[in-house]
Enzyme design. Sequence first.
Site, PDB file in Angstrom:
ATOM      1  N   GLU A  80       0.844  -1.204   0.000  1.00 14.37           N
ATOM      2  CA  GLU A  80       0.000   0.000   0.000  1.00 14.37           C
ATOM      3  C   GLU A  80       0.876   1.249   0.000  1.00 14.37           C
ATOM      4  O   GLU A  80       1.989   1.252   0.527  1.00 14.37           O
ATOM      5  CB  GLU A  80      -0.909   0.002   1.241  1.00 14.37           C
ATOM      6  CG  GLU A  80      -2.069  -0.952   1.099  1.00 14.37           C
ATOM      7  CD  GLU A  80      -3.054  -0.857   2.259  1.00 14.37           C
ATOM      8  OE1 GLU A  80      -2.794  -0.109   3.223  1.00 14.37           O
ATOM      9  OE2 GLU A  80      -4.082  -1.558   2.194  1.00 14.37           O
ATOM     10  N   GLN A 123      -9.713   3.882 -22.442  1.00 15.55           N
ATOM     11  CA  GLN A 123     -11.114   3.467 -22.242  1.00 15.55           C
ATOM     12  C   GLN A 123     -11.930   4.755 -22.164  1.00 15.55           C
ATOM     13  O   GLN A 123     -12.358   5.203 -21.097  1.00 15.55           O
ATOM     14  CB  GLN A 123     -11.235   2.626 -20.950  1.00 15.55           C
ATOM     15  CG  GLN A 123     -12.641   2.111 -20.657  1.00 15.55           C
ATOM     16  CD  GLN A 123     -13.071   0.907 -21.484  1.00 15.55           C
ATOM     17  OE1 GLN A 123     -12.244   0.260 -22.116  1.00 15.55           O
ATOM     18  NE2 GLN A 123     -14.353   0.617 -21.512  1.00 15.55           N
ATOM     19  N   HIS A 183      -5.041  10.004 -24.857  1.00 14.37           N
ATOM     20  CA  HIS A 183      -5.470   9.256 -26.036  1.00 14.37           C
ATOM     21  C   HIS A 183      -6.535  10.015 -26.843  1.00 14.37           C
ATOM     22  O   HIS A 183      -6.457  10.076 -28.064  1.00 14.37           O
ATOM     23  CB  HIS A 183      -5.999   7.890 -25.587  1.00 14.37           C
ATOM     24  CG  HIS A 183      -6.473   7.045 -26.707  1.00 14.37           C
ATOM     25  ND1 HIS A 183      -5.612   6.538 -27.655  1.00 14.37           N
ATOM     26  CD2 HIS A 183      -7.722   6.638 -27.062  1.00 14.37           C
ATOM     27  CE1 HIS A 183      -6.309   5.846 -28.534  1.00 14.37           C
ATOM     28  NE2 HIS A 183      -7.588   5.889 -28.199  1.00 14.37           N
ATOM     29  N   LYS A 197      -1.533   1.900 -40.222  1.00 13.03           N
ATOM     30  CA  LYS A 197      -1.415   0.742 -39.330  1.00 13.03           C
ATOM     31  C   LYS A 197      -2.785   0.145 -39.050  1.00 13.03           C
ATOM     32  O   LYS A 197      -3.764   0.868 -38.912  1.00 13.03           O
ATOM     33  CB  LYS A 197      -0.785   1.221 -38.014  1.00 13.03           C
ATOM     34  CG  LYS A 197      -0.684   0.180 -36.941  1.00 13.03           C
ATOM     35  CD  LYS A 197      -0.029   0.756 -35.699  1.00 13.03           C
ATOM     36  CE  LYS A 197      -1.039   1.290 -34.702  1.00 13.03           C
ATOM     37  NZ  LYS A 197      -0.449   1.847 -33.482  1.00 13.03           N
ATOM     38  N   ARG A 205      -4.463  -2.364 -36.171  1.00 12.35           N
ATOM     39  CA  ARG A 205      -4.186  -3.112 -34.938  1.00 12.35           C
ATOM     40  C   ARG A 205      -4.986  -4.405 -34.935  1.00 12.35           C
ATOM     41  O   ARG A 205      -6.197  -4.391 -35.082  1.00 12.35           O
ATOM     42  CB  ARG A 205      -4.521  -2.255 -33.705  1.00 12.35           C
ATOM     43  CG  ARG A 205      -4.224  -2.971 -32.410  1.00 12.35           C
ATOM     44  CD  ARG A 205      -4.146  -2.047 -31.217  1.00 12.35           C
ATOM     45  NE  ARG A 205      -2.953  -1.213 -31.170  1.00 12.35           N
ATOM     46  CZ  ARG A 205      -1.735  -1.643 -30.860  1.00 12.35           C
ATOM     47  NH1 ARG A 205      -1.529  -2.912 -30.574  1.00 12.35           N
ATOM     48  NH2 ARG A 205      -0.717  -0.815 -30.825  1.00 12.35           N
TER      49      ARG A 205
HETATM   50  C1  R5P Z   1      -1.918   3.980 -30.938  1.00 13.56           C
HETATM   51  O1  R5P Z   1      -2.792   4.582 -31.544  1.00 13.56           O
HETATM   52  C2  R5P Z   1      -0.820   4.726 -30.272  1.00 13.56           C
HETATM   53  O2  R5P Z   1      -0.589   5.935 -30.922  1.00 13.56           O
HETATM   54  C3  R5P Z   1       0.474   3.923 -30.238  1.00 13.56           C
HETATM   55  O3  R5P Z   1       0.917   3.700 -31.572  1.00 13.56           O
HETATM   56  C4  R5P Z   1       0.294   2.606 -29.550  1.00 13.56           C
HETATM   57  O4  R5P Z   1      -0.311   2.768 -28.295  1.00 13.56           O
HETATM   58  C5  R5P Z   1       1.627   1.921 -29.380  1.00 13.56           C
HETATM   59  O5  R5P Z   1       1.427   0.675 -28.801  1.00 13.56           O
HETATM   60  P1  R5P Z   1       2.485  -0.495 -29.012  1.00 13.56           P
HETATM   61  O6  R5P Z   1       3.827   0.031 -28.591  1.00 13.56           O
HETATM   62  O7  R5P Z   1       1.991  -1.596 -28.110  1.00 13.56           O
HETATM   63  O8  R5P Z   1       2.446  -0.892 -30.455  1.00 13.56           O
END
Ligand code: R5P
Length: 288
Positions: free
Chosen positions: A40, A96, A128, A188, A190
């Site tokens: 803690e 989130q 974010h 990219k 994900r």
């Molecule tokens: C995603 O939209 C963020 O801008 C980063 O690209 C992401 O959080 C990076 O995560 P990781 O290092 O796990 O690929």
Amino acid sequence: MKIVGGSASVPLARGIAHELSVPLVDVAFEKHPGGFPDGERYVRLLGPVPGEHVVVVQTTHPDPMLVELFLLADAIKDAGVTHLTAVVPYFGYGRQDKRFLDGEPISAKTIAKHLAVDCNELLTMAIHNPRMLRTFPLPARDVSGMPAIGRYLKSAKVDMLLAPDGNAIRLAKEVSAIAGIPFDSLEKKRIDSYTVKIAPKALAVRGKSVAIVDDVISTGGTIAMAAKALRAQGARRVIAACVHGLFVGPAEANLKACDDVIATDTIQSHYTKVSVAQEFAAAIRALG
Ligand code: R5P
């Protein structure tokens, strides 16, 4: 004004205090040497704060640092301050930002609600979803960390910047304007928390020194894929630059794809080479 730093952010808090020429209040983080056996957190202000505008600086990674932030804010407020500003350099749970599935909390708002109990306002960085700050129950502002990264890259002999995905384009643009370095971007997709795919794209990087610019490096998967694409097209040197270096899971292995990695002090690590103290100090001055 006085600055109080949580244990995750002491160097940044000291830097902000220095920039603003105001005192940094000492804090004890252990009641007994070694801390509580159950892990803690404990905080105790070691200097007076009554009647002051206090700025508490504490990043929220890893999770126990969030509890420490709430303890600090409570102790500061109870001490009779006139105004309490929370500087949360990395705002955990920011991803989130909505209820993706029934029964979930909007975690970012949950954290903000708890901050609003004791704090008058919030300053954070590269959250974010900056738009969600408008839904927080206390005034909140996102401060850009890109000037700090731009200052570093300007003197790092970089020929080109690369945004690894659409989200990072605005960041690369900002660094580009500051450092005077051109930028390009990738697309990219994900797949899951650990896996990303990057769409093939021709990049004019042969023989060049390239810096990949992103807000967060978490597992380093994004950086590894972008670095691979750069190497395959003949880049001579690859640097990864981010505001928040979480470096979790396979990050160390993934980052081997880079010649250098730089992160700011929003989260302190051995990759921290840049301070955002100037940026937060300017935002605190602007509070009036
Ligand atoms: C995603 O939209 C963020 O801008 C980063 O690209 C992401 O959080 C990076 O995560 P990781 O290092 O796990 O690929």
